[in-house]
Design a protein around this motif. Sequence first.
Motif, short mmCIF file in Angstrom:
data_model
loop_
_atom_site.label_atom_id
_atom_site.label_comp_id
_atom_site.label_asym_id
_atom_site.label_seq_id
_atom_site.Cartn_x
_atom_site.Cartn_y
_atom_site.Cartn_z
N CYS A 30 0.83 -1.27 0.12
CA CYS A 30 -0.14 -0.03 0.07
C CYS A 30 0.83 1.45 -0.10
O CYS A 30 0.57 2.35 -0.59
CB CYS A 30 -1.16 0.02 1.22
SG CYS A 30 -2.23 -1.35 1.12
N ALA A 31 2.02 1.26 0.73
CA ALA A 31 2.85 2.24 0.79
C ALA A 31 3.49 2.54 -0.61
O ALA A 31 3.52 3.75 -0.95
CB ALA A 31 3.87 2.29 1.84
N LEU A 32 3.90 1.43 -1.28
CA LEU A 32 4.39 1.70 -2.69
C LEU A 32 3.51 2.29 -3.67
O LEU A 32 3.48 3.13 -4.28
CB LEU A 32 4.90 0.28 -3.13
CG LEU A 32 6.23 -0.21 -2.57
CD1 LEU A 32 6.58 -1.52 -3.05
CD2 LEU A 32 7.35 0.80 -2.86
N MET A 33 2.21 1.73 -3.44
CA MET A 33 0.79 2.08 -4.46
C MET A 33 0.72 3.71 -4.08
O MET A 33 0.48 4.45 -5.11
CB MET A 33 -0.37 1.38 -4.27
CG MET A 33 -0.09 -0.09 -4.80
SD MET A 33 0.14 0.08 -6.59
CE MET A 33 1.66 -0.65 -6.66
N LEU A 34 0.71 3.98 -2.89
CA LEU A 34 0.33 5.60 -2.54
C LEU A 34 1.66 6.41 -3.10
O LEU A 34 1.32 7.40 -3.49
CB LEU A 34 0.13 5.48 -1.07
CG LEU A 34 -0.05 7.08 -0.68
CD1 LEU A 34 -1.14 7.64 -1.05
CD2 LEU A 34 0.02 7.13 0.92
N THR A 35 2.93 5.74 -2.98
CA THR A 35 4.01 6.55 -3.68
C THR A 35 4.02 6.84 -5.00
O THR A 35 4.20 7.83 -5.56
CB THR A 35 5.48 5.93 -3.41
OG1 THR A 35 5.24 5.80 -1.63
CG2 THR A 35 6.53 6.83 -3.59
N MET A 36 3.64 5.78 -5.75
CA MET A 36 3.37 5.89 -7.09
C MET A 36 2.30 6.71 -7.60
O MET A 36 2.44 7.44 -8.65
CB MET A 36 3.24 4.10 -7.92
CG MET A 36 4.52 3.61 -7.62
SD MET A 36 4.40 1.98 -8.81
CE MET A 36 2.65 1.40 -8.57
N ALA A 37 1.25 6.94 -6.85
CA ALA A 37 0.11 7.56 -7.03
C ALA A 37 0.40 9.15 -7.09
O ALA A 37 0.14 10.00 -7.66
CB ALA A 37 -1.20 7.17 -6.23
N LEU A 38 1.16 9.47 -5.92
CA LEU A 38 1.62 10.73 -5.65
C LEU A 38 2.77 11.17 -6.59
O LEU A 38 2.52 12.43 -6.99
CB LEU A 38 2.40 10.90 -4.15
CG LEU A 38 1.31 10.83 -3.07
CD1 LEU A 38 2.16 10.87 -1.96
CD2 LEU A 38 0.36 11.86 -3.09
N TYR A 43 3.95 14.60 -11.18
CA TYR A 43 4.58 14.67 -12.61
C TYR A 43 3.50 15.18 -13.45
O TYR A 43 3.94 16.10 -14.37
CB TYR A 43 4.98 13.24 -12.90
CG TYR A 43 5.31 13.13 -14.43
CD1 TYR A 43 6.58 13.52 -14.72
CD2 TYR A 43 4.48 12.69 -15.47
CE1 TYR A 43 7.28 13.50 -15.94
CE2 TYR A 43 5.12 12.66 -16.91
CZ TYR A 43 6.59 13.03 -17.08
OH TYR A 43 6.81 13.08 -18.43
N ARG A 44 2.24 14.75 -13.39
CA ARG A 44 1.02 15.45 -14.32
C ARG A 44 1.05 16.88 -13.87
O ARG A 44 0.81 17.64 -14.83
CB ARG A 44 -0.05 14.54 -13.98
CG ARG A 44 -0.28 13.22 -14.65
CD ARG A 44 0.01 13.39 -16.15
NE ARG A 44 -0.21 11.88 -16.68
CZ ARG A 44 0.08 11.85 -17.76
NH1 ARG A 44 0.11 12.59 -18.93
NH2 ARG A 44 0.09 10.44 -18.28
N ALA A 45 0.95 17.23 -12.69
CA ALA A 45 0.80 18.60 -12.36
C ALA A 45 1.89 19.51 -12.84
O ALA A 45 1.77 20.71 -13.19
CB ALA A 45 0.75 18.75 -10.79
N LEU A 46 3.35 18.96 -12.80
CA LEU A 46 4.25 19.81 -13.46
C LEU A 46 4.49 19.96 -14.78
O LEU A 46 5.14 20.77 -15.41
CB LEU A 46 5.74 19.39 -12.68
CG LEU A 46 5.78 19.24 -11.19
CD1 LEU A 46 6.96 18.56 -10.60
CD2 LEU A 46 5.88 20.87 -10.79
N THR A 47 3.90 19.02 -15.26
CA THR A 47 3.95 18.90 -16.86
C THR A 47 2.60 19.28 -17.69
O THR A 47 2.37 19.56 -18.78
CB THR A 47 4.34 17.41 -17.25
OG1 THR A 47 3.16 16.66 -17.12
CG2 THR A 47 5.34 16.97 -17.17
N GLY A 48 1.88 19.98 -16.80
CA GLY A 48 0.59 20.74 -17.35
C GLY A 48 -0.56 19.71 -17.57
O GLY A 48 -1.40 20.17 -18.35
N PHE A 49 -0.64 18.66 -17.09
CA PHE A 49 -1.80 17.69 -17.19
C PHE A 49 -2.05 17.41 -18.66
O PHE A 49 -2.99 17.23 -19.22
CB PHE A 49 -2.88 18.03 -16.68
CG PHE A 49 -3.10 18.18 -15.02
CD1 PHE A 49 -3.38 16.97 -14.70
CD2 PHE A 49 -2.73 19.22 -14.56
CE1 PHE A 49 -3.26 17.02 -13.15
CE2 PHE A 49 -2.74 19.33 -13.10
CZ PHE A 49 -3.07 18.22 -12.33
N ASP A 50 -0.62 17.11 -19.50
CA ASP A 50 -0.74 16.86 -20.89
C ASP A 50 -1.21 15.28 -20.94
O ASP A 50 -0.18 14.53 -20.49
CB ASP A 50 0.46 17.17 -21.74
CG ASP A 50 0.56 18.66 -21.77
OD1 ASP A 50 -0.41 19.35 -21.76
OD2 ASP A 50 1.77 19.09 -21.81
#
Length: 51
Positions: A30-38, A43-50
């Motif tokens: 669960c900790a790994l899944m949460l880390t990947m989701a974050l 990453y999407r927020a910094l690349t402009g949600f492209d």
Amino acid sequence: MHFKELYMHAFDGCKPSFVVVLLKGYSVFCALMLTMALYAFIYRALTGFDF
């Protein structure tokens, strides 16, 4: 350190040892899944949600 102490005390007194191993493995999963989701969200927020 406080989180580690809470984590270790959470499994005190659990009798079937395979259940303890299963629960510890699941908590790591669960900790790994949460880390990947974050990571994906940041990453999407910094690349402009492209997409």
